[in-house]
Design an enzyme around this catalytic site. Structure first.
Site, PDB file in Angstrom:
ATOM      1  N   ASN A  49      73.660  23.576  21.727  1.00 20.81           N
ATOM      2  CA  ASN A  49      74.737  22.594  21.916  1.00 20.81           C
ATOM      3  C   ASN A  49      76.066  23.352  22.012  1.00 20.81           C
ATOM      4  O   ASN A  49      76.521  23.953  21.034  1.00 20.81           O
ATOM      5  CB  ASN A  49      74.737  21.632  20.719  1.00 20.81           C
ATOM      6  CG  ASN A  49      75.813  20.555  20.826  1.00 20.81           C
ATOM      7  OD1 ASN A  49      76.715  20.649  21.653  1.00 20.81           O
ATOM      8  ND2 ASN A  49      75.708  19.555  19.978  1.00 20.81           N
ATOM      9  N   CYS A  63      82.115  16.688  21.954  1.00 15.39           N
ATOM     10  CA  CYS A  63      81.179  16.935  23.063  1.00 15.39           C
ATOM     11  C   CYS A  63      81.488  16.088  24.293  1.00 15.39           C
ATOM     12  O   CYS A  63      80.951  16.341  25.370  1.00 15.39           O
ATOM     13  CB  CYS A  63      79.751  16.680  22.603  1.00 15.39           C
ATOM     14  SG  CYS A  63      79.331  17.674  21.182  1.00 15.39           S
ATOM     15  N   HIS A  82      74.967  15.435  28.113  1.00 14.82           N
ATOM     16  CA  HIS A  82      75.367  16.430  27.109  1.00 14.82           C
ATOM     17  C   HIS A  82      74.106  17.029  26.497  1.00 14.82           C
ATOM     18  O   HIS A  82      73.165  16.313  26.154  1.00 14.82           O
ATOM     19  CB  HIS A  82      76.218  15.750  26.036  1.00 14.82           C
ATOM     20  CG  HIS A  82      76.458  16.622  24.845  1.00 14.82           C
ATOM     21  ND1 HIS A  82      76.888  17.926  24.971  1.00 14.82           N
ATOM     22  CD2 HIS A  82      76.320  16.397  23.508  1.00 14.82           C
ATOM     23  CE1 HIS A  82      76.998  18.458  23.762  1.00 14.82           C
ATOM     24  NE2 HIS A  82      76.658  17.553  22.864  1.00 14.82           N
TER      25      HIS A  82
HETATM   26  N1  ACO Z   1      64.881  24.018   9.573  1.00 15.36           N
HETATM   27  C1  ACO Z   1      63.921  23.419   8.840  1.00 15.36           C
HETATM   28  N2  ACO Z   1      64.080  22.217   8.266  1.00 15.36           N
HETATM   29  C2  ACO Z   1      65.263  21.595   8.465  1.00 15.36           C
HETATM   30  C3  ACO Z   1      66.304  22.154   9.223  1.00 15.36           C
HETATM   31  C4  ACO Z   1      66.083  23.411   9.790  1.00 15.36           C
HETATM   32  N3  ACO Z   1      67.002  24.051  10.550  1.00 15.36           N
HETATM   33  N4  ACO Z   1      67.341  21.287   9.235  1.00 15.36           N
HETATM   34  C5  ACO Z   1      66.967  20.211   8.532  1.00 15.36           C
HETATM   35  N5  ACO Z   1      65.709  20.390   8.048  1.00 15.36           N
HETATM   36  C6  ACO Z   1      64.917  19.468   7.231  1.00 15.36           C
HETATM   37  C7  ACO Z   1      65.762  18.465   6.494  1.00 15.36           C
HETATM   38  O1  ACO Z   1      66.229  19.020   5.276  1.00 15.36           O
HETATM   39  C8  ACO Z   1      64.798  17.336   6.295  1.00 15.36           C
HETATM   40  O2  ACO Z   1      63.960  17.667   5.202  1.00 15.36           O
HETATM   41  P1  ACO Z   1      63.491  16.512   4.159  1.00 15.36           P
HETATM   42  O3  ACO Z   1      62.693  15.526   4.994  1.00 15.36           O
HETATM   43  O4  ACO Z   1      62.666  17.274   3.174  1.00 15.36           O
HETATM   44  O5  ACO Z   1      64.744  15.910   3.626  1.00 15.36           O
HETATM   45  C9  ACO Z   1      63.932  17.359   7.546  1.00 15.36           C
HETATM   46  O6  ACO Z   1      64.110  18.675   8.110  1.00 15.36           O
HETATM   47  C10 ACO Z   1      64.305  16.311   8.587  1.00 15.36           C
HETATM   48  O7  ACO Z   1      65.737  16.323   8.767  1.00 15.36           O
HETATM   49  P2  ACO Z   1      66.444  15.329   9.759  1.00 15.36           P
HETATM   50  O8  ACO Z   1      67.910  15.589   9.714  1.00 15.36           O
HETATM   51  O9  ACO Z   1      65.974  13.927   9.487  1.00 15.36           O
HETATM   52  O10 ACO Z   1      65.836  15.828  11.164  1.00 15.36           O
HETATM   53  P3  ACO Z   1      66.005  15.194  12.585  1.00 15.36           P
HETATM   54  O11 ACO Z   1      64.674  14.927  13.141  1.00 15.36           O
HETATM   55  O12 ACO Z   1      67.016  14.082  12.608  1.00 15.36           O
HETATM   56  O13 ACO Z   1      66.601  16.404  13.426  1.00 15.36           O
HETATM   57  C11 ACO Z   1      68.771  17.120  14.278  1.00 15.36           C
HETATM   58  C12 ACO Z   1      67.841  16.988  13.052  1.00 15.36           C
HETATM   59  C13 ACO Z   1      68.135  18.130  15.203  1.00 15.36           C
HETATM   60  C14 ACO Z   1      70.113  17.605  13.784  1.00 15.36           C
HETATM   61  C15 ACO Z   1      68.924  15.752  14.986  1.00 15.36           C
HETATM   62  O14 ACO Z   1      69.182  14.763  14.030  1.00 15.36           O
HETATM   63  C16 ACO Z   1      70.045  15.728  16.004  1.00 15.36           C
HETATM   64  O15 ACO Z   1      69.974  16.372  17.026  1.00 15.36           O
HETATM   65  N6  ACO Z   1      71.055  14.888  15.779  1.00 15.36           N
HETATM   66  C17 ACO Z   1      72.108  14.555  16.772  1.00 15.36           C
HETATM   67  C18 ACO Z   1      73.041  15.691  17.083  1.00 15.36           C
HETATM   68  C19 ACO Z   1      74.061  15.207  18.112  1.00 15.36           C
HETATM   69  O16 ACO Z   1      73.743  14.585  19.086  1.00 15.36           O
HETATM   70  N7  ACO Z   1      75.322  15.468  17.872  1.00 15.36           N
HETATM   71  C20 ACO Z   1      76.341  14.951  18.755  1.00 15.36           C
HETATM   72  C21 ACO Z   1      76.988  15.971  19.543  1.00 15.36           C
HETATM   73  S1  ACO Z   1      77.575  17.314  18.572  1.00 15.36           S
HETATM   74  C22 ACO Z   1      79.327  17.281  18.641  1.00 15.36           C
HETATM   75  O17 ACO Z   1      79.955  16.344  19.028  1.00 15.36           O
HETATM   76  C23 ACO Z   1      80.029  18.507  18.122  1.00 15.36           C
END
Ligand code: ACO
Length: 331
Positions: A285, A114, A255
């Site tokens: 994204n 990214c 980003h």
């Molecule tokens: N729908 C419903 N529930 C979901 C989903 C979904 N699509 N995905 C995960 N969950 C559940 C998980 O299983 C978890 O359940 P549990 O508590 O029973 O275990 C719960 O939701 C919480 O999951 P988390 O991963 O802790 O959720 P979080 O609040 O961290 O959000 C997200 C997830 C959106 C992916 C976030 O962590 C994020 O945006 N991370 C950073 C991404 C990023 O910046 N990437 C860098 C750039 S990408 C690149 O370089 C290609």
């Protein structure tokens, strides 16, 4: 001395839209969860026969037109992508050059997930300021949907396809110069965002496809925390090192991975809402394409005018990160 200037912007998204409601039918998720956790509502998806270079070409043609140039004026093409047309060779930049009808100029890809567009911008700036090149096309182009595992709800709701392109040119006018760029990386976090299969570590095999190792994997929650910390530090350093205040910045263009990350960083540094460019809701994204697509969005909305100072800030797989202080030198 020649300075590097940001001369024009263009972007393109494929027609097909994938909504949160569509995803509810594919995996165990909900519009409410996706909206609350990421801010994403829609993403665009390329057609079966559409590649990253096809998207990049459309964006590049717009950027060239807005710069008043044709492809023949280019000295170099740099493409940033993690979803290029081919695995390793030929580069997407070479394929794009062919589609634009140019040859006998250098064309190569940069791989910084990214952060790729800021790495490409930094490379273009260095070539221009060394006096080696005058007109460089940089493109962030992603057909990520071809590398997304649509059985994995933790990643498939996040990513979309699209491309953004910019023309970087030499100028004698110091007011137009790209003021500063900072890029960096920390490979100790290499497994936070990874496409494990297909490379020399796990060459293509039935094992790779059976275990779905050819798809992107992400440790979302861990990545989130490092992203907020790193993006905030990077922007604070950039502002401090250049002796400016946040009021000098017309647009903060981070980003577009997650609304909560953007908001946390914006609040930590004290950016006003009217300075913030947000496109994550409509495009998701789009990795290396996200920043140029967001710049284009602001430009087409009339929010970006000649001389306006942009602060770009990116974070991605590697881990990589970078920021740039860029006045818009186009019309
Ligand atoms: N729908 C419903 N529930 C979901 C989903 C979904 N699509 N995905 C995960 N969950 C559940 C998980 O299983 C978890 O359940 P549990 O508590 O029973 O275990 C719960 O939701 C919480 O999951 P988390 O991963 O802790 O959720 P979080 O609040 O961290 O959000 C997200 C997830 C959106 C992916 C976030 O962590 C994020 O945006 N991370 C950073 C991404 C990023 O910046 N990437 C860098 C750039 S990408 C690149 O370089 C290609």
């Amino acid at each position: 001395m020649a300075y590097a200037s940001f001369r024009s912007i263009g972007a393109y998204v494929p027609e097909k839209i994938l909504t949160n409601q569509d995803l509810e039918k594919i995996v165990d998720t909900s519009d409410e969860w996706i909206t609350k956790r990421s801010g994403i509502k829609n993403r665009h998806i390329s057609a079966d026969d559409q590649t990253a270079s096809d998207l990049g070409k459309e964006a590049a043609l717009i950027a060239l037109k807005r710069a008043g140039m044709t492809a023949e004026d280019l000295d170099m093409i740099i493409v940033a992508s993690i979803s290029g047309d081919y695995l390793f060779m030929p580069s997407t930049a070479c394929v794009l050059a062919d589609k634009l009808g140019v040859k006998n100029i250098p064309a190569f890809d940069v791989l910084a997930a990214c952060t790729g567009f800021i790495y490409a911008l930094s490379t273009a700036k260095a070539y221009i300021e060394s006096g080696m090149m005058k007109n460089i096309l940089i493109v962030g182009a992603e057909a990520l949907s071809k590398f997304v595992d649509y059985s994995d709800r933790t990643t498939c709701v996040l990513f979309g396809d699209g491309a953004g392109a910019a023309i970087i040119t030499a100028t004698d006018n110091a007011d137009e110069r790209i003021r500063d760029i900072h890029i960096s990386a920390d490979g100790t976090y290499q497994d936070f965002l990874i496409t494990p299969g297909g490379g020399s570590k796990h060459p293509c095999s039935a094992y790779v496809t059976d275990e779905r190792l050819h798809f992107m994997k992400m440790k979302g929650n861990e990545t989130f925390k490092v992203a907020v910390r790193t993006l905030t530090n990077d922007v604070e350093e950039m502002v401090k090192n250049n002796n400016i205040t946040l009021d000098d910045i017309k647009l903060f263009i981070p980003h577009q991975a997650n609304y909560r990350i953007i908001k946390a960083v914006g609040d930590a540094i004290g950016i006003r809402d009217d300075q913030l460019v947000l496109t994550v809701d409509k495009f998701g994204n789009t990795s290396a394409a996200s920043i140029p697509m967001a710049i284009n969005d602001a430009y087409e909305a009339g929010r970006l005018k000649t001389g306006d100072l942009m602060l770009l800030d990116a974070f991605g797989g590697g881990l990589t990160w970078g920021s740039a202080l860029v006045p818009y030198a186009g019309k």
